[in-house]
Design a protein around this motif. Structure first.
Motif, PDB file in Angstrom:
ATOM      1  N   ALA A  88       0.830  -1.202   0.000  1.00  0.00           N
ATOM      2  CA  ALA A  88       0.000   0.000   0.000  1.00  0.00           C
ATOM      3  C   ALA A  88       0.865   1.254   0.000  1.00  0.00           C
ATOM      4  O   ALA A  88       0.570   2.233  -0.707  1.00  0.00           O
ATOM      5  CB  ALA A  88      -0.933  -0.001   1.208  1.00  0.00           C
ATOM      6  N   THR A  89       1.939   1.242   0.781  1.00  0.00           N
ATOM      7  CA  THR A  89       2.832   2.401   0.837  1.00  0.00           C
ATOM      8  C   THR A  89       3.509   2.640  -0.507  1.00  0.00           C
ATOM      9  O   THR A  89       3.612   3.779  -0.981  1.00  0.00           O
ATOM     10  CB  THR A  89       3.900   2.193   1.928  1.00  0.00           C
ATOM     11  N   GLU A  90       3.949   1.539  -1.145  1.00  0.00           N
ATOM     12  CA  GLU A  90       4.584   1.654  -2.459  1.00  0.00           C
ATOM     13  C   GLU A  90       3.593   2.193  -3.497  1.00  0.00           C
ATOM     14  O   GLU A  90       3.936   3.072  -4.301  1.00  0.00           O
ATOM     15  CB  GLU A  90       5.098   0.278  -2.906  1.00  0.00           C
ATOM     16  N   ALA A  91       2.353   1.684  -3.456  1.00  0.00           N
ATOM     17  CA  ALA A  91       1.323   2.145  -4.402  1.00  0.00           C
ATOM     18  C   ALA A  91       1.049   3.633  -4.203  1.00  0.00           C
ATOM     19  O   ALA A  91       0.887   4.381  -5.175  1.00  0.00           O
ATOM     20  CB  ALA A  91       0.041   1.338  -4.212  1.00  0.00           C
ATOM     21  N   ALA A  92       1.004   4.063  -2.927  1.00  0.00           N
ATOM     22  CA  ALA A  92       0.739   5.475  -2.638  1.00  0.00           C
ATOM     23  C   ALA A  92       1.860   6.361  -3.169  1.00  0.00           C
ATOM     24  O   ALA A  92       1.603   7.451  -3.706  1.00  0.00           O
ATOM     25  CB  ALA A  92       0.569   5.681  -1.131  1.00  0.00           C
ATOM     26  N   MET A  93       3.114   5.901  -3.044  1.00  0.00           N
ATOM     27  CA  MET A  93       4.246   6.690  -3.542  1.00  0.00           C
ATOM     28  C   MET A  93       4.194   6.820  -5.066  1.00  0.00           C
ATOM     29  O   MET A  93       4.402   7.910  -5.616  1.00  0.00           O
ATOM     30  CB  MET A  93       5.561   6.034  -3.116  1.00  0.00           C
ATOM     31  N   LYS A  94       3.896   5.713  -5.746  1.00  0.00           N
ATOM     32  CA  LYS A  94       3.795   5.755  -7.208  1.00  0.00           C
ATOM     33  C   LYS A  94       2.663   6.681  -7.644  1.00  0.00           C
ATOM     34  O   LYS A  94       2.805   7.474  -8.582  1.00  0.00           O
ATOM     35  CB  LYS A  94       3.554   4.342  -7.758  1.00  0.00           C
ATOM     36  N   TYR A  95       1.549   6.561  -6.958  1.00  0.00           N
ATOM     37  CA  TYR A  95       0.379   7.378  -7.269  1.00  0.00           C
ATOM     38  C   TYR A  95       0.697   8.856  -7.060  1.00  0.00           C
ATOM     39  O   TYR A  95       0.340   9.716  -7.880  1.00  0.00           O
ATOM     40  CB  TYR A  95      -0.781   6.936  -6.368  1.00  0.00           C
ATOM     41  N   PHE A  96       1.393   9.148  -5.963  1.00  0.00           N
ATOM     42  CA  PHE A  96       1.724  10.531  -5.639  1.00  0.00           C
ATOM     43  C   PHE A  96       2.653  11.140  -6.688  1.00  0.00           C
ATOM     44  O   PHE A  96       2.419  12.260  -7.181  1.00  0.00           O
ATOM     45  CB  PHE A  96       2.381  10.604  -4.254  1.00  0.00           C
ATOM     46  N   VAL A  97       3.720  10.418  -7.038  1.00  0.00           N
ATOM     47  CA  VAL A  97       4.706  10.952  -7.993  1.00  0.00           C
ATOM     48  C   VAL A  97       4.075  11.173  -9.361  1.00  0.00           C
ATOM     49  O   VAL A  97       4.197  12.249  -9.967  1.00  0.00           O
ATOM     50  CB  VAL A  97       5.925  10.010  -8.093  1.00  0.00           C
ATOM     51  N   LEU A  98       3.374  10.149  -9.867  1.00  0.00           N
ATOM     52  CA  LEU A  98       2.755  10.270 -11.192  1.00  0.00           C
ATOM     53  C   LEU A  98       1.593  11.257 -11.170  1.00  0.00           C
ATOM     54  O   LEU A  98       1.372  11.996 -12.140  1.00  0.00           O
ATOM     55  CB  LEU A  98       2.283   8.898 -11.675  1.00  0.00           C
ATOM     56  N   GLY A  99       0.846  11.273 -10.068  1.00  0.00           N
ATOM     57  CA  GLY A  99      -0.274  12.208  -9.954  1.00  0.00           C
ATOM     58  C   GLY A  99       0.194  13.652  -9.919  1.00  0.00           C
ATOM     59  O   GLY A  99      -0.430  14.537 -10.517  1.00  0.00           O
ATOM     60  N   ALA A 100       1.311  13.901  -9.221  1.00  0.00           N
ATOM     61  CA  ALA A 100       1.862  15.265  -9.167  1.00  0.00           C
ATOM     62  C   ALA A 100       2.306  15.708 -10.556  1.00  0.00           C
ATOM     63  O   ALA A 100       2.100  16.868 -10.948  1.00  0.00           O
ATOM     64  CB  ALA A 100       3.030  15.312  -8.188  1.00  0.00           C
ATOM     65  N   MET A 101       2.892  14.778 -11.309  1.00  0.00           N
ATOM     66  CA  MET A 101       3.326  15.113 -12.673  1.00  0.00           C
ATOM     67  C   MET A 101       2.119  15.443 -13.559  1.00  0.00           C
ATOM     68  O   MET A 101       2.127  16.431 -14.317  1.00  0.00           O
ATOM     69  CB  MET A 101       4.100  13.938 -13.265  1.00  0.00           C
ATOM     70  N   ALA A 102       1.063  14.641 -13.441  1.00  0.00           N
ATOM     71  CA  ALA A 102      -0.142  14.881 -14.252  1.00  0.00           C
ATOM     72  C   ALA A 102      -0.812  16.192 -13.868  1.00  0.00           C
ATOM     73  O   ALA A 102      -1.289  16.942 -14.740  1.00  0.00           O
ATOM     74  CB  ALA A 102      -1.117  13.718 -14.078  1.00  0.00           C
ATOM     75  N   SER A 103      -0.844  16.495 -12.556  1.00  0.00           N
ATOM     76  CA  SER A 103      -1.411  17.775 -12.111  1.00  0.00           C
ATOM     77  C   SER A 103      -0.605  18.939 -12.670  1.00  0.00           C
ATOM     78  O   SER A 103      -1.164  19.972 -13.052  1.00  0.00           O
ATOM     79  CB  SER A 103      -1.426  17.847 -10.585  1.00  0.00           C
ATOM     80  N   GLY A 104       0.709  18.745 -12.735  1.00  0.00           N
ATOM     81  CA  GLY A 104       1.574  19.777 -13.323  1.00  0.00           C
ATOM     82  C   GLY A 104       1.265  19.984 -14.798  1.00  0.00           C
ATOM     83  O   GLY A 104       1.228  21.126 -15.281  1.00  0.00           O
ATOM     84  N   PHE A 105       1.067  18.891 -15.530  1.00  0.00           N
ATOM     85  CA  PHE A 105       0.681  18.982 -16.943  1.00  0.00           C
ATOM     86  C   PHE A 105      -0.586  19.817 -17.106  1.00  0.00           C
ATOM     87  O   PHE A 105      -0.659  20.733 -17.920  1.00  0.00           O
ATOM     88  CB  PHE A 105       0.423  17.587 -17.523  1.00  0.00           C
ATOM     89  N   LEU A 106      -1.597  19.449 -16.314  1.00  0.00           N
ATOM     90  CA  LEU A 106      -2.895  20.118 -16.436  1.00  0.00           C
ATOM     91  C   LEU A 106      -2.777  21.604 -16.072  1.00  0.00           C
ATOM     92  O   LEU A 106      -3.300  22.470 -16.789  1.00  0.00           O
ATOM     93  CB  LEU A 106      -3.921  19.433 -15.529  1.00  0.00           C
ATOM     94  N   LEU A 107      -2.061  21.891 -14.986  1.00  0.00           N
ATOM     95  CA  LEU A 107      -1.915  23.278 -14.547  1.00  0.00           C
ATOM     96  C   LEU A 107      -1.148  24.102 -15.578  1.00  0.00           C
ATOM     97  O   LEU A 107      -1.505  25.252 -15.861  1.00  0.00           O
ATOM     98  CB  LEU A 107      -1.196  23.325 -13.191  1.00  0.00           C
ATOM     99  N   TYR A 108      -0.122  23.501 -16.170  1.00  0.00           N
ATOM    100  CA  TYR A 108       0.656  24.214 -17.188  1.00  0.00           C
ATOM    101  C   TYR A 108      -0.212  24.496 -18.415  1.00  0.00           C
ATOM    102  O   TYR A 108      -0.179  25.601 -18.978  1.00  0.00           O
ATOM    103  CB  TYR A 108       1.880  23.390 -17.589  1.00  0.00           C
ATOM    104  N   GLY A 109      -1.015  23.519 -18.817  1.00  0.00           N
ATOM    105  CA  GLY A 109      -1.915  23.710 -19.953  1.00  0.00           C
ATOM    106  C   GLY A 109      -2.937  24.812 -19.672  1.00  0.00           C
ATOM    107  O   GLY A 109      -3.199  25.663 -20.531  1.00  0.00           O
ATOM    108  N   LEU A 110      -3.507  24.792 -18.452  1.00  0.00           N
ATOM    109  CA  LEU A 110      -4.484  25.824 -18.085  1.00  0.00           C
ATOM    110  C   LEU A 110      -3.835  27.207 -18.058  1.00  0.00           C
ATOM    111  O   LEU A 110      -4.449  28.204 -18.467  1.00  0.00           O
ATOM    112  CB  LEU A 110      -5.097  25.508 -16.722  1.00  0.00           C
ATOM    113  N   SER A 111      -2.586  27.279 -17.590  1.00  0.00           N
ATOM    114  CA  SER A 111      -1.894  28.573 -17.550  1.00  0.00           C
ATOM    115  C   SER A 111      -1.622  29.087 -18.956  1.00  0.00           C
ATOM    116  O   SER A 111      -1.690  30.297 -19.213  1.00  0.00           O
ATOM    117  CB  SER A 111      -0.589  28.464 -16.754  1.00  0.00           C
TER     118      SER A 111
END
Length: 495
Positions: A156-179
């Motif tokens: 569960a901890t490993e899954a959360a870390m993967k989710y966090f890293v990839l999710g942060a990258m995707a949020s960055g993509f979306l935020l950059y596109g919106l900007s």
């Protein structure tokens, strides 16, 4: 100063926020193993919020509030109601599982689930880039914490870390596109962005550059190829109750922001984003169906199945604008909405059975764990079989009608390319039928690994039976839900 109309429109969100905070405080004094008081208050909150959303949806009005930053329309209100019901059903199924694994030492499962639902509500209601992004972050941050809820579990901890890293990258993509879109159009409001793009005074290259990042961010939230890497790992590593929470209601919110951003905000760029969505859809159908065949872990197989199912949803979104006309939009977008709602319904029942079996002291995660389930519990084997046949698209179940409506929208466009896409989707679905039917074969024809019968609390048994029955009933009588989706999309497009 806030006006009365804004407070009225935000009533579901306000109720959810107030009750989430209240439940978090009240839970500090709850000592029972099953957190009965916390659970009861959570259920009451979700029922109340669902009732409010349905009331708003039935009014059929489109109301803008908070200076046009928030919108209340039939599409959003129905999706919020369905999301609230999905979270409610998830918590009913997941509470015994969580209690057996010491995940109810505090009330975090309930409060974080409510906060994640609040994030979905904000996403669905957003008519402004900042509001949509705020809701998205509230949902994702709650989801990261939920995946890591079993603090003593390495997977569960490993899954959360993967989710966090990839999710942060995707949020960055979306935020950059919106900007980028903000820089090009000078506004954060979807309506003004639409008008600025439609004016034709903005350089097309700048708009498409921002659009690419926005589509990438949306693709991650939908779990579409090639932004799907997190889905199998998180589905497998997260506690099964949390896997269900991540794999059901958030899909409705992701569909909503796709409609808000792409259709309501960037319809003049449809010829560009539809091409991107078609690539994502075909890739998702191909990779999802082929990769699922090789899986022996049931949750991982269902993760790849989700990727393939989202391919169909994206296909519907990609066919609304044809030759400069939006005549096909109502059919295409309502088909996608119907598909995502029925997919969530089927997923709830599927994971409900998995959670039920996992209560016997082991994680019922391997396909082989379902061996001989029919001999131990014909009811739950029947529900699981109905869900597998529905996901495979076998008539008369709701999954068949969902696939049919998307294929009809493709064919109705009259474009040879879209008809070819429909043929490709059918062929890849036939490949996908193999791994669904394998689960049915294991349940009905393999020898059981244990002789123990499957027992369930009364509330779980009742909700699971109703859930399975709806998968069959909505397949035989899909007209009501389809009409609801069509009407919601039509009113939103008109508004």
């Amino acid at each position: 100063m806030l006006d009365t109309l804004s407070l009225y429109v935000a009533a579901p969100e306000i109720l959810l926020l107030v009750m989430s905070c209240a439940i978090a405080l009240i839970d500090l004094g709850v000592q029972t193993r099953l957190r009965n008081l916390t659970y009861g208050l959570t259920v009451a909150t979700l029922v109340g919020v669902t009732w409010l959303c349905v009331e708003f949806a039935l009014e059929g009005q489109t109301i803008y509030a908070f200076g046009g930053m928030v919108v209340s329309d039939p599409l959003g209100n129905w999706l919020k109601a369905f999301a609230a019901v999905a979270v409610l059903v998830t918590l009913v199924y997941g509470r015994p599982y969580a209690a057996d694994r010491d995940m109810l030492r505090g009330g975090e499962l309930f409060t974080l689930s409510l906060f994640s639902l609040l994030g979905m509500f904000v996403m669905i209601s957003g008519s402004n880039f900042l509001v949509i992004y705020l809701g998205l972050e509230l949902l994702t941050l709650s989801s990261y914490a939920l995946v890591a809820l079993r603090r003593d579990n390495a997977n569960a901890t490993e899954a959360a870390m993967k989710y966090f890293v990839l999710g942060a990258m995707a949020s960055g993509f979306l935020l950059y596109g919106l900007s980028m879109l903000y820089g090009a159009t000078g506004s954060l409001d979807l309506d003004q962005v639409f008008q600025a793009i439609a004016s034709g005074r903005i350089r097309h290259e700048v708009l498409v550059f921002g659009l690419v990042f926005i589509v990438a961010g949306l693709a991650f939230k939908l779990g579409a190829v090639p932004f799907h890497m997190w889905v199998p790992d998180v589905y497998q590593g997260a506690p099964t109750a949390v896997t269900l929470l991540i794999g059901s209601a958030p899909e409705l919110a992701a569909f909503a922001i796709a409609i808000r951003l792409l259709v309501e905000g960037m319809m003049p760029l449809a010829i560009d984003w539809q091409q991107m969505l078609i690539v994502l859809a075909v890739g998702s159908l191909l990779v999802g169906n082929l990769a699922a065949i090789a899986q022996t872990n049931l949750k991982r197989m269902l993760a790849y199945s989700t990727i393939a199912q989202m391919g169909f949803v994206i296909l519907g979104l990609a066919t609304g604008f044809v030759n400069g006309s939006t005549a096909n939009a109502q059919y295409a977008y309502s088909a996608s909405m119907f598909y995502v709602v029925t997919y969530v319904l089927t997923t709830l029942a599927t994971f409900g059975v998995i959670l039920l079996l996992a209560r016997e002291g082991f994680e019922s995660e391997e396909i082989s764990d379902l061996s001989g389930l029919n001999q131990r519990s014909p009811l739950y084997a029947g529900i699981m079989a109905v869900c597998m046949f529905s996901l495979a698209g076998v008539p008369p179940l709701v999954g068949f009608y969902a696939k049919l409506t998307v294929l009809q929208a493709l064919v109705a466009s009259g474009q040879a390319f879209h008809i070819g896409l429909a043929v490709v989707a059918v062929m890849l679905s036939l490949i996908g039928a193999f791994y669904y039917l394998r689960v049915v074969k294991v349940m009905y024809f393999d020898a059981p690994l244990t002789a123990t019968t499957v027992s369930a609390p009364a509330d779980v048994r009742a909700v699971l039976t109703l859930n399975g029955a709806l998968v069959l009933i909505l397949g035989i009588l899909p007209g009501g839900l389809m009409a609801l989706c069509a009407d919601a999309v039509l009113r939103t497009l008109a508004g």
